[in-house]
Design a protein around this motif. Structure first.
Motif, PDB file in Angstrom:
ATOM      1  N   ALA A  52       0.834  -1.208   0.000  1.00  0.00           N
ATOM      2  CA  ALA A  52       0.000   0.000   0.000  1.00  0.00           C
ATOM      3  C   ALA A  52       0.866   1.254   0.000  1.00  0.00           C
ATOM      4  CB  ALA A  52      -0.931  -0.002   1.209  1.00  0.00           C
ATOM      5  N   LEU A  53       1.939   1.235   0.781  1.00  0.00           N
ATOM      6  CA  LEU A  53       2.838   2.385   0.813  1.00  0.00           C
ATOM      7  C   LEU A  53       3.501   2.586  -0.545  1.00  0.00           C
ATOM      8  CD1 LEU A  53       4.471   1.830   4.310  1.00  0.00           C
ATOM      9  CD2 LEU A  53       2.679   3.465   3.708  1.00  0.00           C
ATOM     10  N   GLN A  54       3.879   1.490  -1.171  1.00  0.00           N
ATOM     11  CA  GLN A  54       4.490   1.580  -2.499  1.00  0.00           C
ATOM     12  C   GLN A  54       3.468   2.099  -3.508  1.00  0.00           C
ATOM     13  OE1 GLN A  54       5.855  -2.134  -4.157  1.00  0.00           O
ATOM     14  NE2 GLN A  54       7.375  -1.082  -5.406  1.00  0.00           N
ATOM     15  N   ASP A  55       2.245   1.604  -3.445  1.00  0.00           N
ATOM     16  CA  ASP A  55       1.185   2.072  -4.342  1.00  0.00           C
ATOM     17  C   ASP A  55       0.896   3.554  -4.147  1.00  0.00           C
ATOM     18  OD1 ASP A  55       0.985  -0.480  -5.356  1.00  0.00           O
ATOM     19  OD2 ASP A  55      -0.883  -0.966  -4.295  1.00  0.00           O
ATOM     20  N   ALA A  56       1.062   4.032  -2.908  1.00  0.00           N
ATOM     21  CA  ALA A  56       0.845   5.448  -2.604  1.00  0.00           C
ATOM     22  C   ALA A  56       2.081   6.279  -2.933  1.00  0.00           C
ATOM     23  CB  ALA A  56       0.468   5.618  -1.139  1.00  0.00           C
ATOM     24  N   ARG A  57       3.090   5.631  -3.506  1.00  0.00           N
ATOM     25  CA  ARG A  57       4.336   6.279  -3.939  1.00  0.00           C
ATOM     26  C   ARG A  57       5.177   6.771  -2.767  1.00  0.00           C
ATOM     27  NH1 ARG A  57       3.432   4.153  -8.420  1.00  0.00           N
ATOM     28  NH2 ARG A  57       2.457   5.234 -10.142  1.00  0.00           N
ATOM     29  N   LEU A  58       5.160   6.014  -1.671  1.00  0.00           N
ATOM     30  CA  LEU A  58       5.995   6.340  -0.519  1.00  0.00           C
ATOM     31  C   LEU A  58       7.150   5.369  -0.462  1.00  0.00           C
ATOM     32  CD1 LEU A  58       3.213   6.933   2.115  1.00  0.00           C
ATOM     33  CD2 LEU A  58       4.505   8.642   0.877  1.00  0.00           C
ATOM     34  N   THR A  59       8.213   5.771   0.196  1.00  0.00           N
ATOM     35  CA  THR A  59       9.354   4.889   0.357  1.00  0.00           C
ATOM     36  C   THR A  59       9.432   4.427   1.807  1.00  0.00           C
ATOM     37  OG1 THR A  59      10.868   6.676   0.931  1.00  0.00           O
ATOM     38  CG2 THR A  59      10.634   6.133  -1.421  1.00  0.00           C
ATOM     39  N   TYR A  60      10.235   3.423   2.054  1.00  0.00           N
ATOM     40  CA  TYR A  60      10.409   2.916   3.410  1.00  0.00           C
ATOM     41  C   TYR A  60      10.880   4.008   4.353  1.00  0.00           C
ATOM     42  CZ  TYR A  60      12.354   0.390   7.342  1.00  0.00           C
ATOM     43  OH  TYR A  60      12.651  -0.044   8.606  1.00  0.00           O
ATOM     44  N   THR A  61      11.808   4.860   3.908  1.00  0.00           N
ATOM     45  CA  THR A  61      12.335   5.896   4.784  1.00  0.00           C
ATOM     46  C   THR A  61      11.275   6.934   5.111  1.00  0.00           C
ATOM     47  OG1 THR A  61      13.228   7.069   2.874  1.00  0.00           O
ATOM     48  CG2 THR A  61      14.734   5.611   4.053  1.00  0.00           C
ATOM     49  N   ASP A  62      10.274   7.121   4.225  1.00  0.00           N
ATOM     50  CA  ASP A  62       9.182   8.054   4.509  1.00  0.00           C
ATOM     51  C   ASP A  62       8.300   7.554   5.633  1.00  0.00           C
ATOM     52  OD1 ASP A  62       9.905   9.734   2.391  1.00  0.00           O
ATOM     53  OD2 ASP A  62       8.574   8.704   0.988  1.00  0.00           O
ATOM     54  N   THR A  63       8.285   6.249   5.855  1.00  0.00           N
ATOM     55  CA  THR A  63       7.323   5.653   6.769  1.00  0.00           C
ATOM     56  C   THR A  63       7.959   4.764   7.816  1.00  0.00           C
ATOM     57  OG1 THR A  63       6.998   3.795   5.263  1.00  0.00           O
ATOM     58  CG2 THR A  63       5.523   5.680   5.005  1.00  0.00           C
ATOM     59  N   LYS A  64       9.235   4.914   8.053  1.00  0.00           N
ATOM     60  CA  LYS A  64       9.961   4.071   9.003  1.00  0.00           C
ATOM     61  C   LYS A  64       9.403   4.241  10.410  1.00  0.00           C
ATOM     62  CE  LYS A  64      14.616   2.944  10.456  1.00  0.00           C
ATOM     63  NZ  LYS A  64      16.019   3.329  10.383  1.00  0.00           N
ATOM     64  N   VAL A  65       9.217   3.135  11.093  1.00  0.00           N
ATOM     65  CA  VAL A  65       8.719   3.154  12.465  1.00  0.00           C
ATOM     66  C   VAL A  65       9.851   3.593  13.380  1.00  0.00           C
ATOM     67  CG1 VAL A  65       7.839   1.752  14.354  1.00  0.00           C
ATOM     68  CG2 VAL A  65       7.008   1.382  12.031  1.00  0.00           C
TER      69      VAL A  65
END
Length: 66
Positions: A52-65
């Motif tokens: 879902a994050l990839q589909d929303a064009r986000l990267t892992y670093t944008d959403t890192k816990v």
């Protein structure tokens, strides 16, 4: 009693985009089936979230816990 499901027909990517629009700290959210302190990245919930994050064009670093 009335229940509503505002995201019933939304894709996971659409939910992510709306969460970001509302200022939800997406990087602090997860629902891992394997770990309680951090996302494992391999269980079905983690894979769905990463997709879902990839589909929303986000990267892992944008959403890192953390």
């Amino acid at each position: 009693m009335r229940f509503t499901s505002p995201f019933r027909f939304s894709s996971k990517a659409e939910v992510v985009r709306e969460a970001l629009r509302l200022g939800v700290p997406v990087g602090r959210t997860y629902s891992c089936q394997a770990a309680s302190d951090f996302p494992c990245g391999a269980c079905p919930n983690c894979v769905d979230r990463l997709d879902a994050l990839q589909d929303a064009r986000l990267t892992y670093t944008d959403t890192k816990v953390g």
